[in-house]
Design an enzyme around this catalytic site. Structure first.
Site, PDB file in Angstrom:
ATOM      1  N   ARG A   1     -61.814  95.964  18.520  1.00 35.26           N
ATOM      2  CA  ARG A   1     -61.952  96.301  17.091  1.00 35.26           C
ATOM      3  C   ARG A   1     -61.404  95.168  16.220  1.00 35.26           C
ATOM      4  O   ARG A   1     -62.032  94.732  15.260  1.00 35.26           O
ATOM      5  CB  ARG A   1     -61.183  97.605  16.822  1.00 35.26           C
ATOM      6  CG  ARG A   1     -61.175  98.094  15.376  1.00 35.26           C
ATOM      7  CD  ARG A   1     -60.285  99.333  15.301  1.00 35.26           C
ATOM      8  NE  ARG A   1     -60.414 100.051  14.041  1.00 35.26           N
ATOM      9  CZ  ARG A   1     -59.603  99.914  13.005  1.00 35.26           C
ATOM     10  NH1 ARG A   1     -58.614  99.034  13.071  1.00 35.26           N
ATOM     11  NH2 ARG A   1     -59.777 100.623  11.899  1.00 35.26           N
TER      12      ARG A   1
ATOM     13  N   SER B   1     -56.441 104.806   9.718  1.00 33.28           N
ATOM     14  CA  SER B   1     -57.291 103.688  10.133  1.00 33.28           C
ATOM     15  C   SER B   1     -57.015 103.311  11.591  1.00 33.28           C
ATOM     16  O   SER B   1     -57.252 104.107  12.494  1.00 33.28           O
ATOM     17  CB  SER B   1     -57.088 102.510   9.174  1.00 33.28           C
ATOM     18  OG  SER B   1     -58.020 101.487   9.421  1.00 33.28           O
ATOM     19  N   LEU B   2     -56.467 102.133  11.838  1.00 27.93           N
ATOM     20  CA  LEU B   2     -56.083 101.720  13.190  1.00 27.93           C
ATOM     21  C   LEU B   2     -55.255 102.798  13.893  1.00 27.93           C
ATOM     22  O   LEU B   2     -55.371 103.022  15.100  1.00 27.93           O
ATOM     23  CB  LEU B   2     -55.273 100.419  13.105  1.00 27.93           C
ATOM     24  CG  LEU B   2     -54.331 100.096  14.272  1.00 27.93           C
ATOM     25  CD1 LEU B   2     -55.117  99.649  15.475  1.00 27.93           C
ATOM     26  CD2 LEU B   2     -53.322  99.046  13.869  1.00 27.93           C
TER      27      LEU B   2
ATOM     28  N   HIS C   1     -63.411  99.171   5.959  1.00 29.46           N
ATOM     29  CA  HIS C   1     -63.910 100.495   5.553  1.00 29.46           C
ATOM     30  C   HIS C   1     -64.942 100.404   4.427  1.00 29.46           C
ATOM     31  O   HIS C   1     -64.893 101.134   3.445  1.00 29.46           O
ATOM     32  CB  HIS C   1     -62.744 101.429   5.171  1.00 29.46           C
ATOM     33  CG  HIS C   1     -61.768 101.601   6.281  1.00 29.46           C
ATOM     34  ND1 HIS C   1     -62.069 102.312   7.434  1.00 29.46           N
ATOM     35  CD2 HIS C   1     -60.525 101.103   6.473  1.00 29.46           C
ATOM     36  CE1 HIS C   1     -61.042 102.248   8.264  1.00 29.46           C
ATOM     37  NE2 HIS C   1     -60.091 101.517   7.708  1.00 29.46           N
TER      38      HIS C   1
ATOM     39  N   GLN D   1     -52.624  99.035   9.803  1.00 31.60           N
ATOM     40  CA  GLN D   1     -52.284  97.638   9.527  1.00 31.60           C
ATOM     41  C   GLN D   1     -51.426  97.516   8.266  1.00 31.60           C
ATOM     42  O   GLN D   1     -51.655  98.227   7.286  1.00 31.60           O
ATOM     43  CB  GLN D   1     -53.584  96.851   9.339  1.00 31.60           C
ATOM     44  CG  GLN D   1     -53.496  95.436   9.822  1.00 31.60           C
ATOM     45  CD  GLN D   1     -54.862  94.817  10.082  1.00 31.60           C
ATOM     46  OE1 GLN D   1     -55.773  95.519  10.480  1.00 31.60           O
ATOM     47  NE2 GLN D   1     -54.990  93.524   9.875  1.00 31.60           N
TER      48      GLN D   1
ATOM     49  N   GLN E   1     -65.850 105.213  11.507  1.00 31.48           N
ATOM     50  CA  GLN E   1     -64.618 104.926  10.753  1.00 31.48           C
ATOM     51  C   GLN E   1     -64.567 103.538  10.130  1.00 31.48           C
ATOM     52  O   GLN E   1     -64.009 103.349   9.056  1.00 31.48           O
ATOM     53  CB  GLN E   1     -63.414 105.130  11.682  1.00 31.48           C
ATOM     54  CG  GLN E   1     -62.080 105.209  10.988  1.00 31.48           C
ATOM     55  CD  GLN E   1     -61.026 104.388  11.712  1.00 31.48           C
ATOM     56  OE1 GLN E   1     -61.176 103.196  11.917  1.00 31.48           O
ATOM     57  NE2 GLN E   1     -59.963 105.053  12.107  1.00 31.48           N
TER      58      GLN E   1
END
Length: 291
Positions: free
Chosen positions: A112, A87-88, A194, A9, A243
């Site tokens: 998500r 991440s993503l 996170h 992101q 995650q």
């Protein structure tokens, strides 16, 4: 050895993916399929929406995923020896190396995004970038604060993003500056990604991940939670669930990929953020964008 990396992101921009869409029938099919699965016209928002529309988590995450997967599909000589995603981006990487189908990957990314959005709304929280401090010092300061504040993104040496309650981040930024940080900059995000505050989203996503088929990939994926290479579908699933509440160990992932023989890093997706981070982690690496 060639490593393909996929952004998270923050890399989005209006007009993203339009060139790929116009040049490749295969990409056009992916975009059409995405509109159908998501139930709204993401193509239109990506090509001609406003920054505000594109910034909505439910749009941003599928948009970056779609752009990244499309670029990998049409990249010349796409044959990764290893992959990783920030991440993503880990979802894009899993589709690119055939662990997940495009359809399943997009459904999980959409779930998500919605789960993260709901967690943000239920518990107002934020993140901040800390520049110019040793990782250990940032960890030590976070641990000493009597609020939820944790390291969230180990982006490169001297750049660590922290995540937590609004009050916790405010206190942490002051303490980081006192400790000699060059910058302690609150980020314009809607929640503490996170961090333990994402637990409700993790539980929501876990059900969807458990119900999805993961296959043996064409190469190892270096996952955010432990920065190690994984090929076992069961292990990959478990790491993907963790995650959302665990830090993104990007610095350590790149270091491990280099130690395991990576010589070229190719970024698949919008922007060049990861190329910059790879260079800061290991100056000798060749970096480029997928074509």
């Amino acid at each position: 050895m060639k490593a393909y990396v996929f952004p998270g992101q923050g890399s989005q921009f209006v007009g993203m993916g339009k060139d790929l869409y116009e040049q490749h029938d295969e990409v056009k099919q992916l975009f059409d399929k995405a509109n159908e699965i998501l139930g709204f016209n993401i193509t239109e928002i990506m090509f001609s929406g406003t920054d505000e529309e594109l910034k909505q988590t439910k749009v941003t995450q599928p948009a970056i995923f779609l752009h990244s997967v499309a670029q990998a599909r049409v990249a010349k000589d796409f044959a990764p020896d290893m992959v990783a995603g920030h991440s993503l981006g880990e979802f894009s990487a899993l589709v690119a190396c055939n662990v997940l189908s495009f359809e399943d990957g997009l459904r999980l990314v959409s779930k998500r995004a919605l789960a993260m959005q709901a967690a943000c709304e239920a518990n107002p929280s934020t993140m901040a970038a800390i520049l110019g401090l040793e990782d250990e010092k940032v960890e030590e300061i976070c641990a000493a604060i009597d609020e939820v504040v944790v390291p969230a993104n180990y982006n490169c040496p001297g750049q660590l993003v922290i995540s937590g309650s609004n009050k916790g981040i405010e206190i942490a930024c002051e303490k980081m500056k006192e400790a000699g940080a060059k910058r302690a900059l609150p980020l314009p995000v809607g929640g503490a990604f996170h961090s333990p505050l994402m637990k409700p989203a993790e539980e929501e996503l876990a059900k969807a991940i458990e119900a999805t088929t993961f296959s043996q990939g064409i190469c190892p994926i270096y996952q955010n939670v432990d920065a190690k290479p994984h090929t076992d579908p069961t292990e990959i699933k478990q790491n993907l669930i963790k995650q959302l509440t665990a830090p993104v160990r990007w610095t350590q992932s790149v270091q491990q990929m280099v130690a395991d023989g990576a010589t070229d890093f190719v970024e698949c997706g919008p922007g060049k953020v990861l190329q910059g981070l790879v260079k800061k982690i290991e100056r000798t690496m060749e970096v480029s964008s997928a074509i």
